[in-house]
Design a protein around this motif. Structure first.
Motif, PDB file in Angstrom:
ATOM      1  N   GLU B 424       0.848  -1.183   0.000  1.00 21.56           N
ATOM      2  CA  GLU B 424       0.000   0.000   0.000  1.00 21.56           C
ATOM      3  C   GLU B 424       0.891   1.244   0.000  1.00 21.56           C
ATOM      4  O   GLU B 424       1.897   1.297   0.704  1.00 21.56           O
ATOM      5  N   LEU B 425       0.518   2.213  -0.813  1.00 22.28           N
ATOM      6  CA  LEU B 425       1.287   3.457  -0.845  1.00 22.28           C
ATOM      7  C   LEU B 425       0.536   4.511  -0.045  1.00 22.28           C
ATOM      8  O   LEU B 425      -0.640   4.782  -0.298  1.00 22.28           O
ATOM      9  N   VAL B 426       1.201   5.077   0.929  1.00 19.44           N
ATOM     10  CA  VAL B 426       0.593   6.133   1.741  1.00 19.44           C
ATOM     11  C   VAL B 426       1.318   7.430   1.439  1.00 19.44           C
ATOM     12  O   VAL B 426       2.545   7.508   1.524  1.00 19.44           O
ATOM     13  N   ILE B 427       0.552   8.430   1.025  1.00 16.90           N
ATOM     14  CA  ILE B 427       1.165   9.706   0.664  1.00 16.90           C
ATOM     15  C   ILE B 427       0.806  10.757   1.698  1.00 16.90           C
ATOM     16  O   ILE B 427      -0.362  10.925   2.045  1.00 16.90           O
ATOM     17  N   THR B 428       1.805  11.436   2.200  1.00 15.26           N
ATOM     18  CA  THR B 428       1.541  12.566   3.102  1.00 15.26           C
ATOM     19  C   THR B 428       2.336  13.773   2.609  1.00 15.26           C
ATOM     20  O   THR B 428       3.327  13.627   1.899  1.00 15.26           O
ATOM     21  N   GLY B 429       1.883  14.925   2.973  1.00 14.91           N
ATOM     22  CA  GLY B 429       2.595  16.151   2.598  1.00 14.91           C
ATOM     23  C   GLY B 429       2.535  16.465   1.125  1.00 14.91           C
ATOM     24  O   GLY B 429       3.442  17.087   0.577  1.00 14.91           O
ATOM     25  N   ALA B 430       1.430  16.018   0.465  1.00 13.96           N
ATOM     26  CA  ALA B 430       1.334  16.217  -0.985  1.00 13.96           C
ATOM     27  C   ALA B 430       1.263  17.693  -1.352  1.00 13.96           C
ATOM     28  O   ALA B 430       1.543  18.064  -2.490  1.00 13.96           O
ATOM     29  N   ASP B 431       0.889  18.538  -0.408  1.00 12.32           N
ATOM     30  CA  ASP B 431       0.750  19.968  -0.708  1.00 12.32           C
ATOM     31  C   ASP B 431       2.078  20.716  -0.672  1.00 12.32           C
ATOM     32  O   ASP B 431       2.140  21.885  -1.036  1.00 12.32           O
ATOM     33  N   THR B 432       3.105  20.041  -0.181  1.00 12.35           N
ATOM     34  CA  THR B 432       4.405  20.697  -0.074  1.00 12.35           C
ATOM     35  C   THR B 432       4.868  21.164  -1.457  1.00 12.35           C
ATOM     36  O   THR B 432       4.865  20.393  -2.405  1.00 12.35           O
ATOM     37  N   SER B 470       2.086  -7.405   9.515  1.00 10.52           N
ATOM     38  CA  SER B 470       0.913  -7.623   8.676  1.00 10.52           C
ATOM     39  C   SER B 470       1.389  -7.986   7.266  1.00 10.52           C
ATOM     40  O   SER B 470       2.459  -7.539   6.820  1.00 10.52           O
ATOM     41  N   ALA B 471       0.588  -8.812   6.592  1.00 12.26           N
ATOM     42  CA  ALA B 471       0.997  -9.310   5.278  1.00 12.26           C
ATOM     43  C   ALA B 471       1.146  -8.187   4.274  1.00 12.26           C
ATOM     44  O   ALA B 471       1.925  -8.261   3.330  1.00 12.26           O
ATOM     45  N   LYS B 472       0.378  -7.128   4.494  1.00  7.25           N
ATOM     46  CA  LYS B 472       0.411  -6.022   3.552  1.00  7.25           C
ATOM     47  C   LYS B 472       1.549  -5.066   3.896  1.00  7.25           C
ATOM     48  O   LYS B 472       1.643  -4.591   5.028  1.00  7.25           O
ATOM     49  N   GLY B 473       2.417  -4.840   2.922  1.00  7.60           N
ATOM     50  CA  GLY B 473       3.525  -3.924   3.156  1.00  7.60           C
ATOM     51  C   GLY B 473       3.077  -2.480   2.972  1.00  7.60           C
ATOM     52  O   GLY B 473       2.103  -2.220   2.266  1.00  7.60           O
ATOM     53  N   THR B 474       3.763  -1.570   3.613  1.00  7.00           N
ATOM     54  CA  THR B 474       3.414  -0.155   3.470  1.00  7.00           C
ATOM     55  C   THR B 474       4.626   0.613   2.983  1.00  7.00           C
ATOM     56  O   THR B 474       5.729   0.469   3.503  1.00  7.00           O
ATOM     57  N   LEU B 475       4.387   1.412   1.955  1.00 10.44           N
ATOM     58  CA  LEU B 475       5.421   2.301   1.465  1.00 10.44           C
ATOM     59  C   LEU B 475       4.885   3.704   1.673  1.00 10.44           C
ATOM     60  O   LEU B 475       3.733   3.989   1.360  1.00 10.44           O
ATOM     61  N   ARG B 476       5.719   4.553   2.221  1.00 11.68           N
ATOM     62  CA  ARG B 476       5.250   5.875   2.580  1.00 11.68           C
ATOM     63  C   ARG B 476       6.055   6.910   1.813  1.00 11.68           C
ATOM     64  O   ARG B 476       7.286   6.839   1.781  1.00 11.68           O
ATOM     65  N   LEU B 477       5.369   7.838   1.172  1.00 12.93           N
ATOM     66  CA  LEU B 477       6.050   8.980   0.562  1.00 12.93           C
ATOM     67  C   LEU B 477       5.637  10.205   1.350  1.00 12.93           C
ATOM     68  O   LEU B 477       4.451  10.455   1.538  1.00 12.93           O
ATOM     69  N   ASN B 478       6.614  10.929   1.814  1.00 12.16           N
ATOM     70  CA  ASN B 478       6.301  12.073   2.657  1.00 12.16           C
ATOM     71  C   ASN B 478       7.148  13.259   2.217  1.00 12.16           C
ATOM     72  O   ASN B 478       8.268  13.097   1.736  1.00 12.16           O
ATOM     73  N   ALA B 479       6.592  14.451   2.342  1.00  9.75           N
ATOM     74  CA  ALA B 479       7.366  15.644   1.999  1.00  9.75           C
ATOM     75  C   ALA B 479       7.059  16.735   3.003  1.00  9.75           C
ATOM     76  O   ALA B 479       5.926  16.849   3.473  1.00  9.75           O
TER      77      ALA B 479
END
Lengths: 179, 729
Positions: B424-432, B470-479
């Motif tokens: 799963e891709l989690v995006i934070t700080g997209a407004d940066t 958890s079986a589901k991996g997490t990838l995080r993109l943050n800015a």
């Protein structure tokens, strides 16, 4: 900004006067260059030296907001670098490299005049004897019974070649230090 | 004219690319929420607009393929087809193919190569599975409905559509060629007859060659429904008169049509008869009947109103019109918020602002010299304003990073599938926000890092479960912004880096001496060295060891840094730190001999004086004792081979780069300076240690120091010196 001695001569040039050349002195010898590529002539001064560059690159100047490299023609010919006098000038020449136009300044001892040299009065370059690289010369103009070397600006001021040479010279310097 | 069309085509290409991007985003959203009607509608509209505009330009390959996609989407919208994973996969691939079509057919004007054609036919087969069994049934249904709804007035005999077109005068100025509408129309059916109406043509001397005076009366045989035919003229609707009468329309509608058109009734009547739309009897009967029941304002009643009144307009047409209205409202809102500006214009503005900053510095300098209080005050107000203008101009180029991040949704989805991992891709700080030029160049390095994290970082589901995750991996993109720079983080919750393996590999390659063990973070950052890969197997996605060094080089080229941190079993964090803009930086001005140099301010830690004691010792060694810390330094005077005697006093500027401290010994400290970066010409391309130049308030040129490369040069020089000394002894 420095006072302009002759500003933008080329503005007055019309099509048919293709045979016009600016003559100038380098180390007491007279040279000529076609005025088509010449943008302006400015007083020598306010030059910033760039370290670790070969002798023939004197440095850079601020030409109304653009940073322009300045080449010492005498050093480029493999002679000693020009000495700066009151009459020293920087001739700004536009050269073409890979379809990109770039301004390059050239230090000359003094600027003489703009001459008309008809094509019939221009002899081909000798293969040797002029004591500068033959490919730098585009022809020998006859002026008042004397020969004037007409320079090939695109060759003398070839940006690619100068970049290559400065790359080579900086490694040379590095190697010289190692020994 | 052709120029206008070219421009329109460019706009189309840009729009189509954006629409396809939107379509992809929406499709990915559908994966999460398959029943979101708004999203389905958005996807359909994207496909519809791409097809419609492609038709205008006669881009048949795009039209024919997109048509199928649109058909499937239409059925999805109607609920005839249920969204499921396979369908989304097919649609995503179709979107890719459409992008390819736009690139090849529209942008380059070329033909598809064999591979693309094979892909297209494959997609067509897969799409057909979702398509209606008989596309005709829809149109047939419509045809049977109309006679049922009509009452009285008598039906005309012909089973052709009748289309009356009066193009607006500006249609060509708006970049549209009337002919292309007709060409597109003919893809939907057969044009039985066409009469050109040139009554509006003014005398030759009053005629404007750029205006369109023509109209057409068309009889058209087609199984398409009214919304589709109306859609053909969607782009010309504004300013043009367009009437479409379905087959077997009521006579009264024809009469209304005749009245609402600018040409005389008899002339129109004749044309309708000669083209076979009406018979002579029908025309006469109609005209007389209309006269008896004429309204006082007869001809001014809009046809549409009458059509609605008589309930002969199909429900879908109204729906389409409503859709169209909301759509145009949306786009209007967007237009209000954005102005499209050519990037060159913006660059030019920024350049001019740069010049203004330099000129302003010159004025302040002069004012200080004159020491006139009033003048100094005025210049300081001006400097304040100039600074604001500079910030404002630079902000114009700032774009949110979200767009770049969102592109990775697709990458993560596809690569995850390829690797058989659920990520799963989690995006934070997209407004940066950051500079557009930086955004453009950061895409590739990010791609490498994301792929790497997915391939090597995140473990397979079984391993994850055995490790109690958890079986589901997490990838995080943050800015986020951090003191004048932007930090982008790529965080995975995978297995982390194997420190011992990297250490072993680094020793094998001679990057670390066998008996030295550097701190962990240094070991981790070894993976940015060229050709360094610890992956046991090379996969198609990563593991060849090319990449990480390229990532680092790209980021360094943007004057940024990259750092990696990892914890075994918990994951890896890669942080990229980038300057907000490439055009103007805060610099620290120093003097060496007669020349001035700029050190990027964010690298400067502190400045200290080089004490007499230390100066004595510099002959033997090149390091200082900085409050108990060893500080190696570079004598800029020696390094740059500046001629002339040394200054009476010297100072040390303490800089940090890549977590390492170093000193630069200079003569003079001149303080902070707003630095407008000017690239040095190609002649200086081989020069190391100088990254560019700037112009000082005095008009002089100052060179900007490239600190990392300076330090590297010093390191190389010393290593060589030491090794040659060892050889000679």
């Amino acid at each position: 900004m420095g006072a302009l001695i002759k500003k933008e001569i080329h503005a007055a040039v019309s099509q048919q006067e293709e045979g016009q050349y600016l003559t100038f002195l380098i180390g007491g010898e007279m040279f000529a260059i076609s005025i088509l590529g010449i943008k302006e002539i400015i007083e020598y001064g306010n030059l910033t030296t760039v370290p670790m560059m070969p002798d023939f690159i004197r440095g850079v100047i601020n030409l109304r907001g653009a940073v322009v490299p300045v080449v010492d023609m005498s050093a480029r010919f493999g002679r000693t670098a020009s000495e700066v006098t009151r009459r020293s000038c920087i001739v700004i020449i536009e050269v073409e490299a890979d379809d990109e136009k770039q301004d390059v300044g050239v230090v000359v001892d003094s600027v003489s005049e703009v001459l008309e040299i008809p094509a019939a009065e221009i002899e081909p370059a000798p293969s040797f004897g002029a004591r500068i690289r033959a490919d730098f010369i585009s022809g020998m103009g006859k002026v008042n019974g004397k020969f004037v070397i007409i320079l090939n600006a695109d060759r003398v001021l070839s940006v690619d070649e100068m970049a290559m040479l400065s790359g080579a010279s900086s490694t040379e310097i590095a190697q010289a230090e190692l020994v | 004219m052709s120029l206008d069309l070219d421009q329109a085509l460019q706009t189309y290409i840009a729009e189509a690319r954006e629409l396809l991007q939107d379509m992809e985003d929406s499709l990915l959203r559908l994966e999460v929420d398959p029943n979101d009607a708004d999203t389905i509608g958005a996807i359909f509209r994207a496909a519809h607009t791409i097809k419609g505009s492609a038709g205008l330009f006669g881009l048949d390959p795009i039209v024919s393929f997109t048509h199928i996609v649109e058909d499937v989407l239409d059925r999805v919208r109607d609920g005839d087809v249920v969204i499921e994973a396979n369908l989304i996969a097919v649609l995503l691939e179709s979107g890719d193919h459409m992008l390819h079509l736009v690139d090849v057919v529209a942008a380059q004007g070329g033909q598809l190569d064999a591979e693309a054609i094979a892909r297209e036919s494959g997609l067509r087969v897969r799409l057909q599975a979702y398509q209606d069994d008989s596309e005709m049934s829809h149109a047939v249904q419509v045809e049977t409905e109309i006679p049922l709804q009509s009452s009285g007035g008598g039906l005309v005999e012909t089973d052709n559509w009748h289309i009356s077109l009066r193009f607006g005068q500006n249609v060509m100025r708006d970049g549209m060629d009337p002919l292309s509408f007709l060409r597109y129309l003919s893809t939907l059916g057969e044009i039985v007859s066409i009469t050109t109406m040139f009554d509006a043509l003014p005398p030759a001397d009053e005629m404007d060659a750029e205006s369109c005076y023509l109209g057409f009366e068309i009889d058209f045989k087609s199984d398409a429904d009214k919304a589709t035919i109306a859609g053909v003229f969607e782009f010309a609707r504004e300013g043009s008169l367009i009437h479409i009468l379905p087959p077997h329309s009521k006579l009264t509608e024809y009469i209304e049509l005749i009245r609402s058109l600018p040409e005389s009734e008899t002339r129109l009547g004749e044309i309708l008869v000669t083209t076979g739309a009406l018979t002579q009897q029908e025309l006469e009967a109609g005209l007389s009947e209309q006269q008896t029941s004429a309204r006082p304002d007869g001809s001014t009643t809009p046809l549409g109103e009458i059509l609605v009144e008589q309930r002969s307009v199909e429900h879908e047409v109204v729906q389409a019109a409503l859709d169209k209205q909301t759509q145009s409202k949306d786009s209007k809102n967007k237009e209000n918020r954005y102005i499209r500006v050519h990037a060159d214009k913006l660059d030019e503005l920024i350049n001019m602002v740069g010049e203004l900053v330099i000129a302003g510095a010159g004025v302040s300098l002069l004012a200080q010299r004159v020491s006139d209080n009033g003048l100094q005050e005025a210049t300081s107000v001006m400097s304040g304003l100039v600074e604001e203008i500079r910030d404002g101009a630079l902000r114009l180029r700032m774009v949110p990073i979200g767009e770049t991040f969102n592109r990775f949704q697709r990458v993560v989805r596809d690569v995850g599938r390829e690797l058989g991992k659920d990520i799963e891709l989690v995006i934070t700080g997209a407004d940066t926000e950051l500079d557009k030029t930086v955004v453009e160049k950061i895409g590739d390095p990010l791609m490498h890092l994301v792929r790497n994290a997915m391939d090597h970082g995140i473990e397979s589901a079984s391993i994850r479960q055995s490790r109690g995750k958890s079986a589901k991996g997490t990838l995080r993109l943050n800015a986020y912004h951090d003191s004048g720079s932007i930090v982008i983080e790529i965080v995975d919750d995978g297995g982390g880096l194997n420190r011992d393996r990297i250490l072993q590999k680094a020793r094998e390659r001679g990057l670390i001496a066998p008996n030295v063990t550097p701190p962990d973070h240094e070991i981790f950052n070894m993976i940015f060295e060229a050709g360094f890969s610890t992956a046991e197997a090379v996969t198609s996605i990563s593991g060849r060891g090319v990449g990480m060094d390229v990532v680092k080089r790209n980021i360094t080229a943007l004057r940024g840094t990259v750092n990696l941190d990892s914890a075994v079993g918990q994951g890896t964090t890669v942080s990229i730190r980038l300057p907000l803009t490439l055009a103007i930086i805060d610099g620290f001005l120093v003097g060496v001999g007669k020349s001035s140099y700029i050190v990027p301010l964010d690298m400067v830690q502190e400045c200290i004086e080089l004490t007499e004691n230390d100066r004595q010792l510099t002959r033997e060694r090149s390091y200082l004792n900085l409050r108990g810390e060893v500080l190696p330094f570079v004598m800029l005077r020696d390094h740059f081979e500046v001629e002339g005697a040394g200054a009476r006093r010297e100072n040390v500027v303490v800089v940090t780069c890549a977590g390492q401290k170093a000193g630069l010994v200079v003569d003079e400290l001149m303080g902070e300076f707003q630095t407008v970066i000017k690239p040095l010409g190609k002649i200086f391309s081989t020069l190391r240690g100088i990254s560019g130049s700037t112009i000082l308030g005095s008009g002089e040129v100052a060179l900007i120091l490239d600190v990392p490369s300076l330090v590297q040069q010093a390191v190389n020089r010393e290593t060589h010196q030491v090794s040659t000394r060892q050889l000679t002894h």
